[in-house]
Structure formats: structure tokens, C-alpha cells
Design an enzyme around this catalytic site. Structure first.
Site, mmCIF file in Angstrom:
data_model
loop_
_atom_site.group_PDB
_atom_site.id
_atom_site.type_symbol
_atom_site.label_atom_id
_atom_site.label_comp_id
_atom_site.label_asym_id
_atom_site.label_seq_id
_atom_site.Cartn_x
_atom_site.Cartn_y
_atom_site.Cartn_z
ATOM 1 N N ASP A 125 1.231 -16.171 -9.126
ATOM 2 C CA ASP A 125 0.613 -17.473 -9.455
ATOM 3 C C ASP A 125 -0.915 -17.512 -9.261
ATOM 4 O O ASP A 125 -1.608 -18.108 -10.076
ATOM 5 C CB ASP A 125 1.322 -18.650 -8.775
ATOM 6 C CG ASP A 125 1.516 -18.484 -7.282
ATOM 7 O OD1 ASP A 125 0.888 -17.570 -6.716
ATOM 8 O OD2 ASP A 125 2.274 -19.255 -6.685
ATOM 9 N N ASP A 215 -1.869 -5.009 -9.886
ATOM 10 C CA ASP A 215 -1.869 -5.979 -8.789
ATOM 11 C C ASP A 215 -0.928 -5.361 -7.754
ATOM 12 O O ASP A 215 0.282 -5.319 -7.938
ATOM 13 C CB ASP A 215 -1.355 -7.329 -9.313
ATOM 14 C CG ASP A 215 -1.293 -8.374 -8.209
ATOM 15 O OD1 ASP A 215 -1.627 -8.062 -7.058
ATOM 16 O OD2 ASP A 215 -0.893 -9.517 -8.516
ATOM 17 N N ALA A 217 -0.063 -5.626 -4.312
ATOM 18 C CA ALA A 217 0.303 -6.157 -2.993
ATOM 19 C C ALA A 217 1.453 -5.384 -2.334
ATOM 20 O O ALA A 217 1.417 -5.098 -1.144
ATOM 21 C CB ALA A 217 0.669 -7.637 -3.105
ATOM 22 N N LYS A 258 0.271 -7.971 2.564
ATOM 23 C CA LYS A 258 1.638 -7.492 2.361
ATOM 24 C C LYS A 258 1.715 -6.035 2.822
ATOM 25 O O LYS A 258 1.802 -5.789 4.018
ATOM 26 C CB LYS A 258 2.051 -7.657 0.898
ATOM 27 C CG LYS A 258 2.356 -9.088 0.479
ATOM 28 C CD LYS A 258 1.135 -9.944 0.307
ATOM 29 C CE LYS A 258 1.400 -11.282 -0.312
ATOM 30 N NZ LYS A 258 0.498 -11.593 -1.409
ATOM 31 N N HIS A 450 4.375 -28.888 -4.176
ATOM 32 C CA HIS A 450 5.349 -28.421 -3.182
ATOM 33 C C HIS A 450 4.765 -28.285 -1.779
ATOM 34 O O HIS A 450 5.478 -28.389 -0.795
ATOM 35 C CB HIS A 450 6.016 -27.111 -3.622
ATOM 36 C CG HIS A 450 5.064 -25.991 -3.917
ATOM 37 N ND1 HIS A 450 4.285 -25.970 -5.046
ATOM 38 C CD2 HIS A 450 4.768 -24.880 -3.226
ATOM 39 C CE1 HIS A 450 3.556 -24.865 -5.029
ATOM 40 N NE2 HIS A 450 3.819 -24.188 -3.945
HETATM 41 C C1 LIG Z 1 0.018 -12.441 -2.327
HETATM 42 C C2 LIG Z 1 -0.250 -11.963 -3.674
HETATM 43 C C3 LIG Z 1 -1.472 -12.179 -4.320
HETATM 44 C C4 LIG Z 1 -2.574 -13.031 -3.712
HETATM 45 O O1 LIG Z 1 -2.992 -12.524 -2.511
HETATM 46 P P1 LIG Z 1 -3.496 -13.458 -1.289
HETATM 47 O O2 LIG Z 1 -3.815 -12.440 -0.233
HETATM 48 O O3 LIG Z 1 -2.409 -14.377 -0.922
HETATM 49 O O4 LIG Z 1 -4.718 -14.161 -1.770
HETATM 50 C C5 LIG Z 1 -1.646 -11.650 -5.583
HETATM 51 N N1 LIG Z 1 -0.661 -10.958 -6.190
HETATM 52 C C6 LIG Z 1 0.522 -10.720 -5.601
HETATM 53 C C7 LIG Z 1 1.560 -9.956 -6.322
HETATM 54 C C8 LIG Z 1 0.780 -11.233 -4.338
HETATM 55 O O5 LIG Z 1 1.984 -11.031 -3.784
#
Ligand SMILES: *Cc1c(COP(=O)(O)O)cnc(C)c1O
Length: 459
Positions: A125, A215, A217, A258, A450
Site C-alpha cells: 500500500d 521491493d 522487505a 522486516k 481503519h
Molecule cells: C513494510 C513494507 C513497506 C514499507 O516499509 P515501511 O518500513 O513500513 O515504511 C514497503 N513494501 C513492503 C512489501 C512492505 O512490507
């Protein structure tokens, strides 16, 4: 006898958590407007709201906290992190950021312009937010299997290569600044992308001359699934697989909250010197100087160490087995959850669990509240409340899936906690016919409702 599996660490420091009484929880959740975000953390026994920034650092990481170099420019902690990024991901250029969305903001400020299209696999998101904020459009090219919780597909995060190629074919190259692949795919439930699929996406990206960005994480959990599920990968180490995955990408963003196993932080990795120069300008404006980017020196040291720990097979095995243990218990109790189990969370199908509650009364939220009342366990609703209202008609949107997500923090809880969570849910499942009413909305914000919504029991 075959020896059972056990965690590859022992516990040096403990943090007390407190179980409350049912009466206390009934009172607290009512005061919180039946919104789990409004609870104080000490009103929660087991907190599964998110796996982001909630992991437990190791003694080695805590040592890095003491060794942190807080120099504004050229800190040795920065160079530790830079070396780790180059070593693990193979990117020569790198920028630290305060968290994942900071990395998105900086990189997209360089790359995304109004009218652009950004294809990918169910963009997260904040990623989607940073694309749409720039009047560009995120196009979801995830395989169709991802949207059916009952299909057992080993790589539900995969990109549908036909869908992707159609986008690349019919649009001018100038309108597509990059393709973004999310590892693992958070929005589809922590589902991984196969190495074969990454190769396919990379081949298309090269064919059409478009950069590929990850991306990242949960990149390490994704690599684990490649090792244990993809043919020909089982003999390789996690780091070999990670190196292979990232050799296909031109750049990466990462929320290190993460798989960095730290409480805050993020980063951008890049191959292009020019891109690094352009991004540095925005990094300095939004995040901080290029050798800290909103992180303390000590944070960067702990992250460098965390990236190595997260890419050890034994750690990943214990992490993902723990998540699967919870999933297996729930399945044994007859509770419908998303299959296969994701890397970081279990998703309960609330449409099946509370089918007798009208969907207008928010089934997933009702289930999340009941789980809290039953055992003090905090999950999160991923359903109609989060889906918000249609921006044009202002009607409530009811998504196909009503889910309660139980996200498991890294190295924080034990298998006993998993059994406790499963038993709490089993008790709710047993008394579900007695749950006669869901909720109606008392107060809501115009967007992202939410987080602050207040509810009352339906009449
Ligand atoms: C958590 C997350 C983000 C955003 O990172 P933040 O550290 O919460 O700003 C972007 N992409 C994915 C897949 C994530 O899980």
C-alpha cells in the site's frame, strides 16, 4: 528416533508480558471503540498486529548498538552497512533511509512522473501510495491463483508474464519507468516469487528496455521458499539464491523493519552511478545526509548484522516453521486459513468463520475483536473496514476476502505462544454460533479509516 526441530538460538533477555482477565479485556476493547489499533500495548498479551519493526535483535546486533559511530558524515557504521549491501545483494551504490516508504519516496521522486504506469505483483500500500501520489498508476500483474485462498500454488506471488508483456507491448516505453516485484508479496499474504519467474520478468524487462526494481522487505523469506520449493534450488545456500535473485534487478528498495530484523530503517540499492547521484539529492532533502539517511549510526550497524542473520538457513527454517506450526494447528481445529501458509503471517478466512454474520457488520473485524476478548491476542482486520469507501459513491466497499491477519514477529514468541493463539481461536470457533452481532461504524476518518475508526455493536 529422528530428532525434532528446535530453534537455533537460546534466550538471554526476557521481556515480561501480562495476561489479563476476560472482564478487563471486554472493558478495554469497548473503551477502544472496538478498534485494536486503539489498545495500549500492555492491554495485549500476544501482539500479532504486525511483523514490522517488532523483531528481537540478537546479542551481536545489540553489540553493534554500542559500537555505533554517530559521525554525521562518513560514519564507520554506514560503511559496515554499505559493505553488507554490496556483499549480500551485489549493489555497488546504496542509500540508507529511515524506513521502507522513505526509500520509495526518494527513488520514485527520481523515476516516476505523472501519467506513468508501474506494473508489478500486488504493490504494497505505501508503494502504491507513492506511485499514485505522483499521478501515476500501479498495474497489478499477479497470477490469478493468488486471489483464491484455497489453491495450493507454491509461488502465489508470481507475476503473470502474459499480463506483464501485454502492458509492456501496448504502452510506450517512456511511460513505464520500471517494473516492481515485491518479495515476498505482502498484499497476497506473504506469498513468494520463484526464481524462474524472476528470470522471466527480467527477460521481459530487458526485451523492452525497462528497469527492474525489487521491493525487498521479505527477500530472505522469499529465498527460503525458493530453496525448499523450487526444483534444482535445494542444494544452494540462501545467500547464493539471494545473490542470484538480485543479479536480475537494477535497483531495490527495502523496509529493514522486516527481514533486516531491526526496529526501524530502510535502504535503496542501485547499480547505476547516475541514479545514485540523482537519488542522493532527494535523500538529503527528505531523509538526511547520504551516509545516515534518517538512521542513527548504531541502527545501521545493527542492520548490517541483521541482514547476515536473516540470510542464515537455520534462522529462516525456525521462523517459517513457527508460522506454519500455527497454520497447521488452526487447520487441525477446522479453521479455514489461506494456503499455502505465508512467510510472515497466517490469514484466517472470516467469511467462512462467521458466515452467519451479515458482511455489512464487518466479519473480519468481529472475529479480530472476539480473538482479543478470548485470549488477549491482537491480530488485524484485512477486510471491509480497511477497504474503505468507494471514492465516488462513498458506499462501503466489500472485498472478496475478509481476513484476519496474524503476523508473527521474528524471534519473539515461542511455539507455546503459537499453541495458545491457536487454542484461543479454537475456543472462539466453538462458540461462534453464539456471536450474533457484528459492528456498525460510529466514527470514521475520510481516508485510511481503519487506523482510527470507532465502532459499536450492531443493533
Ligand atoms: C513494510 C513494507 C513497506 C514499507 O516499509 P515501511 O518500513 O513500513 O515504511 C514497503 N513494501 C513492503 C512489501 C512492505 O512490507
Amino acid at each position: 528416533m529422528e530428532l525434532p526441530f528446535a530453534e537455533p538460538y537460546k534466550i538471554k533477555m526476557v521481556e515480561p508480558i501480562r495476561c489479563s482477565t476476560r472482564e478487563q479485556r471486554l472493558h478495554w476493547i469497548k473503551e477502544a471503540g472496538y478498534n485494536l489499533f486503539n489498545l495500549k500495548s500492555d492491554q495485549v498479551y500476544i501482539d500479532l498486529l504486525t511483523d514490522s519493526g517488532t523483531g528481537a535483535m540478537s546479542d551481536r546486533q545489540w553489540s553493534e548498538i554500542m559500537l555505533g559511530d554517530e559521525s554525521y558524515a562518513g560514519s564507520s557504521s554506514y560503511f559496515k552497512l554499505k559493505d553488507a549491501v554490496t556483499d549480500i545483494f551485489g549493489f555497488e551504490y546504496f542509500l540508507p533511509t529511515h524506513q521502507g516508504r522513505g526509500a520509495e519516496n526518494v527513488l520514485f521522486s527520481v523515476l516516476v512522473k505523472p501519467g506513468d504506469l508501474v506494473p508489478g505483483n500486488s504493490h504494497f500500500d505505501t508503494t502504491k501510495g507513492h506511485i499514485e501520489f505522483r499521478q501515476a498508476t500501479a498495474i497489478d500483474c499477479t497470477i490469478d491463483e493468488a486471489f483464491d485462498t484455497t489453491i495450493e500454488h507454491p509461488f502465489k506471488g508470481n507475476v503473470d508474464l502474459d499480463k506483464l508483456e501485454r502492458i509492456l507491448k501496448i504502452n510506450p516505453k517512456e511511460r513505464i519507468p520500471f517494473i516492481i516485484v515485491t518479495l515476498t508479496c505482502n498484499s497476497s499474504g506473504g506469498q513468494p516469487v520463484s526464481l524462474e519467474n524472476l528470470r522471466g520478468v527480467s527477460a521481459l524487462a530487458k526485451k523492452y528496455g525497462i528497469p527492474l526494481i525489487y521491493d525487498s522487505a521479505r527477500f530472505a523469506e522469499n529465498a527460503y521458499f525458493i530453496k525448499v520449493r523450487e526444483k534444482g534450488q535445494e542444494q544452494r545456500t540462501i545467500r547464493e539464491i539471494v545473490a542470484d535473485m538480485f543479479s536480475l534487478a537494477d535497483a531495490m528498495t527495502m523496509s529493514s523493519k522486516k527481514d533486516g530484523i531491526v526496529n526501524i530503517g530502510g535502504l535503496i540499492g542501485m547499480r547505476s552511478k547516475e541514479l545514485h547521484q540523482q537519488a542522493s539529492v532527494y535523500n538529503i532533502m527528505f531523509e538526511g545526509f547520504i551516509t545516515y539517511g534518517g538512521q542513527a549510526g548504531r541502527d545501521m550497524g545493527a542492520l548490517a548484522r541483521g541482514l547476515y542473520e536473516a540470510t542464515e538457513f537455520e534462522y529462516l527454517e525456525s521462523r517459517i516453521r513457527q508460522v506454519a506450526h500455527l497454520g497447521t494447528k488452526l487447520t487441525e481445529y477446522g479453521i479455514a486459513v489461506q494456503k499455502p501458509y505465508g512467510g510472515h503471517a497466517i490469514f484466517i478466512d472470516a467469511n467462512k468463520f462467521l458466515s452467519h454474520i451479515p458482511k455489512e457488520e464487518f466479519r473480519a473485524q468481529t472475529l479480530a475483536v472476539e480473538l482479543y476478548i478470548e485470549g488477549g491476542v491482537r491480530g488485524v482486520e484485512i477486510g471491509a473496514i480497511m477497504a474503505d469507501r468507494d471514492p465516488v459513491t462513498r458506499e462501503n466497499r466489500f472485498p472478496a476476502l475478509e481476513l484476519v491477519r496474524l503476523a508473527i514477529p521474528r524471534r519473539v514468541y515461542t511455539f507455546n505462544h503459537m499453541d495458545y493463539i491457536a487454542a484461543s481461536l479454537a475456543n472462539v470457533f466453538e462458540r461462534k454460533e453464539g456471536i450474533r452481532k457484528g459492528f456498525t461504524i460510529e466514527y470514521e476518518a475520510p481516508i485510511l479509516r481503519h487506523f482510527t475508526v470507532r465502532l459499536k455493536r450492531a443493533e
